[in-house]
Scaffold this motif. Structure first.
Motif, PDB file in Angstrom:
ATOM      1  N   VAL A 190      23.911  28.095  44.286  1.00  0.00           N
ATOM      2  CA  VAL A 190      25.208  28.343  44.915  1.00  0.00           C
ATOM      3  C   VAL A 190      25.709  29.701  44.424  1.00  0.00           C
ATOM      4  N   ARG A 191      26.074  30.560  45.386  1.00  0.00           N
ATOM      5  CA  ARG A 191      26.663  31.864  45.044  1.00  0.00           C
ATOM      6  C   ARG A 191      28.148  31.644  44.780  1.00  0.00           C
ATOM      7  N   VAL A 192      28.590  31.947  43.579  1.00  0.00           N
ATOM      8  CA  VAL A 192      30.006  31.807  43.223  1.00  0.00           C
ATOM      9  C   VAL A 192      30.532  33.148  42.761  1.00  0.00           C
ATOM     10  N   THR A 193      31.817  33.373  42.999  1.00  0.00           N
ATOM     11  CA  THR A 193      32.456  34.586  42.505  1.00  0.00           C
ATOM     12  C   THR A 193      33.317  34.230  41.306  1.00  0.00           C
ATOM     13  N   GLU A 194      33.505  35.197  40.450  1.00  0.00           N
ATOM     14  CA  GLU A 194      34.385  35.002  39.291  1.00  0.00           C
ATOM     15  C   GLU A 194      35.815  35.224  39.751  1.00  0.00           C
ATOM     16  N   ALA A 195      36.698  34.299  39.422  1.00  0.00           N
ATOM     17  CA  ALA A 195      38.076  34.380  39.900  1.00  0.00           C
ATOM     18  C   ALA A 195      39.020  33.717  38.918  1.00  0.00           C
ATOM     19  N   THR A 196      40.294  33.984  39.091  1.00  0.00           N
ATOM     20  CA  THR A 196      41.336  33.264  38.367  1.00  0.00           C
ATOM     21  C   THR A 196      41.663  32.040  39.204  1.00  0.00           C
ATOM     22  N   ILE A 197      41.595  30.859  38.605  1.00  0.00           N
ATOM     23  CA  ILE A 197      41.864  29.613  39.324  1.00  0.00           C
ATOM     24  C   ILE A 197      43.059  28.948  38.661  1.00  0.00           C
ATOM     25  N   THR A 198      44.062  28.626  39.455  1.00  0.00           N
ATOM     26  CA  THR A 198      45.245  27.968  38.917  1.00  0.00           C
ATOM     27  C   THR A 198      45.070  26.458  39.003  1.00  0.00           C
ATOM     28  N   GLY A 199      45.930  25.732  38.349  1.00  0.00           N
ATOM     29  CA  GLY A 199      45.901  24.280  38.448  1.00  0.00           C
ATOM     30  C   GLY A 199      45.042  23.600  37.416  1.00  0.00           C
ATOM     31  N   ASP A 200      44.866  24.197  36.244  1.00  0.00           N
ATOM     32  CA  ASP A 200      44.131  23.559  35.152  1.00  0.00           C
ATOM     33  C   ASP A 200      42.707  23.191  35.543  1.00  0.00           C
ATOM     34  N   ALA A 201      42.000  24.126  36.204  1.00  0.00           N
ATOM     35  CA  ALA A 201      40.612  23.911  36.591  1.00  0.00           C
ATOM     36  C   ALA A 201      39.849  25.213  36.377  1.00  0.00           C
TER      37      ALA A 201
END
Length: 192
Positions: free
Chosen positions: A107-118
């Motif tokens: 799976v190709r994933v990008t690095e990101a800021t994720i909100t919501g305690d995940a």
């Protein structure tokens, strides 16, 4: 001569019940660097993370914590559209083990800021491979996902052995899953 048979692919699903109405679908997943189990490659250690399921996200994403914990190496850069505009992000190849023990490989994933305690965002690149349903009866959310897609959640899956049920318990002092920003005890729990 009989017609060739299609290979049987087991339908696997999971169901998550929340104790109240929620506007954030969250499950446990495990992440490892990408590998092909069919080729007999050694299994790297998969690390557990919390994931948010987002039908509005085209692709899946991970935080810098996942990158660090799993020692991921970037394979390139992507321009990502976010709520705050365009940004360039590293791209990684990972395997994602879903709660129903189905491994999504390469799976190709990008690095990101994720909100919501995940630390993981499950996007449509994964969701489109299965059937997702939500119900909000009796003031509680029930979230189901099965893969491969069979055109709707199979009611028999609720009793089938491969179906995993997990309950997410909301503590009285936890943020209310309705998204109000209040503590659960002063919001939806007070309305029960």
């Amino acid at each position: 001569m009989p017609a060739p048979q299609k290979p049987h692919r087991e339908v696997r699903g999971f169901r998550t019940e929340y104790s109240a109405i929620t506007n954030v679908l969250k499950t446990d997943v495990s992440i490892s660097e990408a590998f092909d189990p069919a080729k007999g490659e050694p299994f790297p250690e998969a690390k557990p993370f919390k994931a948010i399921w987002d039908t509005g996200a085209t692709n899946s994403a991970v935080t810098s914590k996942v990158v660090s914990d799993c020692a991921l190496k970037p394979i390139g850069l992507a321009i990502v559209q976010t709520a705050s505009g365009e940004q360039r992000s590293n791209v990684y190849l990972v395997n994602i083990l879903l709660p129903n023990k189905v491994a999504m490989v390469f799976v190709r994933v990008t690095e990101a800021t994720i909100t919501g305690d995940a630390d993981v965002l499950i996007g449509m690149d994964i969701i489109q491979n299965g059937d997702l349903t939500l119900t909000n009866a009796n003031n509680k959310t029930v979230f189901s996902f099965q893969i491969p897609s069979i055109g709707g959640i199979d009611p028999a899956m609720h009793e089938a052995a491969p179906y995993k049920t997990s309950h997410i318990k909301v503590g009285r002092n936890d943020p209310c899953p309705c998204g109000s920003g209040k503590k659960y005890k002063k919001c939806c729990a007070a309305n029960k």
